[in-house]
Design an enzyme around this catalytic site. Sequence first.
Site, PDB file in Angstrom:
ATOM      1  N   ASP A  73      21.983   4.286   8.437  1.00  0.00           N
ATOM      2  CA  ASP A  73      23.169   3.488   8.109  1.00  0.00           C
ATOM      3  C   ASP A  73      24.446   4.217   8.500  1.00  0.00           C
ATOM      4  O   ASP A  73      25.388   3.619   9.022  1.00  0.00           O
ATOM      5  CB  ASP A  73      23.205   3.177   6.610  1.00  0.00           C
ATOM      6  CG  ASP A  73      22.247   2.057   6.241  1.00  0.00           C
ATOM      7  OD1 ASP A  73      21.729   1.385   7.164  1.00  0.00           O
ATOM      8  OD2 ASP A  73      21.999   1.855   5.040  1.00  0.00           O
TER       9      ASP A  73
ATOM     10  N   ASP B  72      21.972   7.414   3.607  1.00  0.00           N
ATOM     11  CA  ASP B  72      21.015   6.894   4.580  1.00  0.00           C
ATOM     12  C   ASP B  72      21.511   7.256   5.990  1.00  0.00           C
ATOM     13  O   ASP B  72      22.540   6.754   6.447  1.00  0.00           O
ATOM     14  CB  ASP B  72      20.894   5.370   4.424  1.00  0.00           C
ATOM     15  CG  ASP B  72      19.799   4.809   5.329  1.00  0.00           C
ATOM     16  OD1 ASP B  72      18.827   4.266   4.796  1.00  0.00           O
ATOM     17  OD2 ASP B  72      19.924   4.930   6.571  1.00  0.00           O
TER      18      ASP B  72
ATOM     19  N   THR C 206       0.830  -1.221   0.000  1.00  0.00           N
ATOM     20  CA  THR C 206       0.000   0.000   0.000  1.00  0.00           C
ATOM     21  C   THR C 206       0.865   1.272   0.000  1.00  0.00           C
ATOM     22  O   THR C 206       0.366   2.367  -0.276  1.00  0.00           O
ATOM     23  CB  THR C 206      -0.884   0.060   1.257  1.00  0.00           C
ATOM     24  OG1 THR C 206      -0.018   0.150   2.405  1.00  0.00           O
ATOM     25  CG2 THR C 206      -1.761  -1.173   1.392  1.00  0.00           C
TER      26      THR C 206
HETATM   27  N1  URA Z   1      16.230   8.819   4.699  1.00  0.00           N
HETATM   28  C1  URA Z   1      17.576   8.868   4.709  1.00  0.00           C
HETATM   29  O1  URA Z   1      18.215   8.314   5.612  1.00  0.00           O
HETATM   30  N2  URA Z   1      18.214   9.508   3.726  1.00  0.00           N
HETATM   31  C2  URA Z   1      17.565  10.147   2.727  1.00  0.00           C
HETATM   32  O2  URA Z   1      18.204  10.747   1.865  1.00  0.00           O
HETATM   33  C3  URA Z   1      16.150  10.075   2.722  1.00  0.00           C
HETATM   34  C4  URA Z   1      15.508   9.404   3.727  1.00  0.00           C
END
Ligand code: URA
Length: 210
Positions: A204, A201, A109
């Site tokens: 990360d 990210d 969704t």
């Molecule tokens: N979340 C992230 O960690 N990085 C992005 O660029 C977008 C969403």
Amino acid sequence: MNAHLTVVSHPLVQHKLTIMREKSTSTSQFRQLLREISHLLAYEVTRNLAVADIEIETPIQKMKAPKLDGKKLALVSILRAGNGLLDGILELIPSARVGFIGLYRDEETLEPVEYYFKVPDQLDQRLVIAVDPMLATGNSSVAAIDKLKKAGANNIIFLCLLASPEGVECMKKAHPDVAIVTASLDTKLNQKGYIIPGLGDAGDRMFGTK
Ligand code: URA
């Protein structure tokens, strides 16, 4: 806080953010910088907190001096990357109450689904600062604010490190009363929903996962 979007242009914030964006910056450096930048952003986001004079006694004499007034503010981390910002802010405001919201995106969704929600009581009487380093599409951030409002929050600031124009628009449309404070308004989103130029990210990079 009343302007919908505040970009914190302080040179120290911008300097630290630039190093965080660099892909060669290590996890430990990234974490350290995140902690430092959180302090500076917390300083900005709390600039309008109410204070009231109380009577104290210095070693020299009595005086009236200002102290924070009203209910303790609530920091709400949007899992998991929000925790990186949360830790630094808590060092500056150790008495804040803390909540967590976990949301994942349903692959069919594409709607955000809640998997965890625990927030302080009496949210209606607190300044609520929702923290998530990246305001990207805005979908999960808007969903998190929906849930906070359902729990009674009516004075909310959204604090992030980077915001995309799309995310700001999405939040403004859904929650015009929620002020956004960020270190940078970046250019746009790519097709995968990453902020450009961004920093990759955030989860990360702060937790060393891939
Ligand atoms: N979340 C992230 O960690 N990085 C992005 O660029 C977008 C969403």
